[in-house]
Design a protein around this motif. Structure first.
Motif, PDB file in Angstrom:
ATOM      1  N   LYS A 143      28.871  41.986  50.929  1.00  0.00           N
ATOM      2  CA  LYS A 143      28.610  41.741  49.507  1.00  0.00           C
ATOM      3  C   LYS A 143      29.705  42.378  48.639  1.00  0.00           C
ATOM      4  O   LYS A 143      30.162  41.781  47.653  1.00  0.00           O
ATOM      5  CB  LYS A 143      27.239  42.303  49.112  1.00  0.00           C
ATOM      6  N   LEU A 144      30.123  43.583  49.007  1.00  0.00           N
ATOM      7  CA  LEU A 144      31.184  44.260  48.248  1.00  0.00           C
ATOM      8  C   LEU A 144      32.525  43.558  48.429  1.00  0.00           C
ATOM      9  O   LEU A 144      33.317  43.464  47.485  1.00  0.00           O
ATOM     10  CB  LEU A 144      31.284  45.726  48.694  1.00  0.00           C
ATOM     11  N   ARG A 145      32.783  43.061  49.625  1.00  0.00           N
ATOM     12  CA  ARG A 145      34.008  42.286  49.863  1.00  0.00           C
ATOM     13  C   ARG A 145      34.012  41.018  49.018  1.00  0.00           C
ATOM     14  O   ARG A 145      35.044  40.628  48.460  1.00  0.00           O
ATOM     15  CB  ARG A 145      34.133  41.914  51.341  1.00  0.00           C
ATOM     16  N   ALA A 146      32.869  40.367  48.932  1.00  0.00           N
ATOM     17  CA  ALA A 146      32.761  39.145  48.134  1.00  0.00           C
ATOM     18  C   ALA A 146      33.016  39.444  46.656  1.00  0.00           C
ATOM     19  O   ALA A 146      33.700  38.670  45.961  1.00  0.00           O
ATOM     20  CB  ALA A 146      31.379  38.513  48.317  1.00  0.00           C
ATOM     21  N   LEU A 147      32.483  40.573  46.180  1.00  0.00           N
ATOM     22  CA  LEU A 147      32.725  40.963  44.787  1.00  0.00           C
ATOM     23  C   LEU A 147      34.201  41.265  44.573  1.00  0.00           C
ATOM     24  O   LEU A 147      34.782  40.868  43.555  1.00  0.00           O
ATOM     25  CB  LEU A 147      31.882  42.191  44.433  1.00  0.00           C
ATOM     26  N   ARG A 148      34.816  41.971  45.509  1.00  0.00           N
ATOM     27  CA  ARG A 148      36.248  42.266  45.383  1.00  0.00           C
ATOM     28  C   ARG A 148      37.056  40.976  45.291  1.00  0.00           C
ATOM     29  O   ARG A 148      37.969  40.863  44.466  1.00  0.00           O
ATOM     30  CB  ARG A 148      36.715  43.107  46.563  1.00  0.00           C
ATOM     31  N   TYR A 149      36.733  40.007  46.132  1.00  0.00           N
ATOM     32  CA  TYR A 149      37.429  38.720  46.105  1.00  0.00           C
ATOM     33  C   TYR A 149      37.237  38.029  44.759  1.00  0.00           C
ATOM     34  O   TYR A 149      38.185  37.478  44.181  1.00  0.00           O
ATOM     35  CB  TYR A 149      36.912  37.818  47.231  1.00  0.00           C
ATOM     36  N   GLN A 150      36.013  38.076  44.230  1.00  0.00           N
ATOM     37  CA  GLN A 150      35.720  37.447  42.942  1.00  0.00           C
ATOM     38  C   GLN A 150      36.537  38.092  41.817  1.00  0.00           C
ATOM     39  O   GLN A 150      37.124  37.393  40.977  1.00  0.00           O
ATOM     40  CB  GLN A 150      34.228  37.568  42.636  1.00  0.00           C
ATOM     41  N   ILE A 151      36.574  39.427  41.795  1.00  0.00           N
ATOM     42  CA  ILE A 151      37.335  40.136  40.760  1.00  0.00           C
ATOM     43  C   ILE A 151      38.826  39.840  40.890  1.00  0.00           C
ATOM     44  O   ILE A 151      39.523  39.627  39.892  1.00  0.00           O
ATOM     45  CB  ILE A 151      37.078  41.653  40.857  1.00  0.00           C
ATOM     46  N   ALA A 152      39.317  39.795  42.124  1.00  0.00           N
ATOM     47  CA  ALA A 152      40.737  39.491  42.349  1.00  0.00           C
ATOM     48  C   ALA A 152      41.072  38.100  41.833  1.00  0.00           C
ATOM     49  O   ALA A 152      42.116  37.898  41.194  1.00  0.00           O
ATOM     50  CB  ALA A 152      41.051  39.602  43.837  1.00  0.00           C
ATOM     51  N   LYS A 153      40.183  37.154  42.092  1.00  0.00           N
ATOM     52  CA  LYS A 153      40.404  35.778  41.636  1.00  0.00           C
ATOM     53  C   LYS A 153      40.394  35.703  40.112  1.00  0.00           C
ATOM     54  O   LYS A 153      41.209  35.002  39.500  1.00  0.00           O
ATOM     55  CB  LYS A 153      39.318  34.868  42.222  1.00  0.00           C
ATOM     56  N   GLU A 154      39.497  36.443  39.486  1.00  0.00           N
ATOM     57  CA  GLU A 154      39.409  36.463  38.019  1.00  0.00           C
ATOM     58  C   GLU A 154      40.688  36.997  37.381  1.00  0.00           C
ATOM     59  O   GLU A 154      41.095  36.564  36.295  1.00  0.00           O
ATOM     60  CB  GLU A 154      38.231  37.335  37.576  1.00  0.00           C
TER      61      GLU A 154
END
Length: 211
Positions: A143-154
């Motif tokens: 879940k934290l990896r997914a959030l990191r990916y989302q923030i990076a994409k943003e």
């Protein structure tokens, strides 16, 4: 003669080492007669003997080969971290062909005033420790990896520029519930805490609530 706590001495030594690396990179960029993108900067810092380097006499750059001990990915990671924290300034090339890098506001302040370095990256590029998870921790880590990916994409950053995998694993184990606890995690700096910590903490709290 009293000696400081070993952990404090290590922390100071690591900070000075990181600062010396940053200064080399900043001086390399400042010494250029024209802006370059990340790939060409890596070539200079690693001491590559490419045609581009020799054609423009970039082997004479002050930073040439001084970071050859680091991998291409390591140097790119450091450049992205410094850009994110305003030590470097990434500018769109005037013809729209790629990006070029200049020394940023904090970069000049670091070089001219020798201010404390506000970013840490050594842990992220030397991730030699492996932290094992149980089945529940694996779920949180993903879940934290997914959030990191989302923030990076943003933010149009690579995921590792947000935080390294080792820091993410430590976060999964530590389960920080506020910014102060997040800042205690090795590999997490003030910039991350200011910009992203609350979102990660929210995921952690929700995960603990759902257990």
């Amino acid at each position: 003669m009293s000696i400081k706590n070993n952990d404090e001495l290590i922390a100071q030594a690591v900070n000075e080492y990181e600062k010396s690396i940053v200064k080399i990179l900043l001086l390399c960029v400042d010494n250029l007669e024209f802006g370059l993108g990340i790939n060409k900067l890596v070539q200079i810092l690693k001491g590559s003997q490419t045609k581009f380097i020799t054609d423009f006499s970039l082997q004479n750059n002050i930073g040439f080969s001084l970071l050859k001990q680091f991998s291409k990915n390591d140097i790119e990671y450091i450049i992205n971290i410094l850009t994110q924290t305003e030590y470097l300034d990434k500018q769109v090339y005037k013809n729209g062909f790629g990006d070029i890098y200049k020394v940023g506001i904090k970069g000049y302040a670091l070089l001219e005033k020798d201010l404390p370095l506000e970013v840490s990256f050594i842990d992220a590029i030397t991730e030699c420790d492996f932290i094992e998870f149980d089945s529940t921790e694996i779920m949180l880590y993903e879940k934290l990896r997914a959030l990191r990916y989302q923030i990076a994409k943003e933010n149009d950053y690579p995921a590792y520029a947000i935080c390294g995998d080792l820091a993410l694993r430590k976060m999964t184990k530590a389960l920080p519930e506020n910014q102060e606890e997040m800042l205690e995690i090795k590999g997490i700096g003030p910039s991350f805490v200011e910009k992203y910590a609350d979102r990660f903490i929210s995921v952690i709290k929700q995960f603990k609530f759902d257990e």
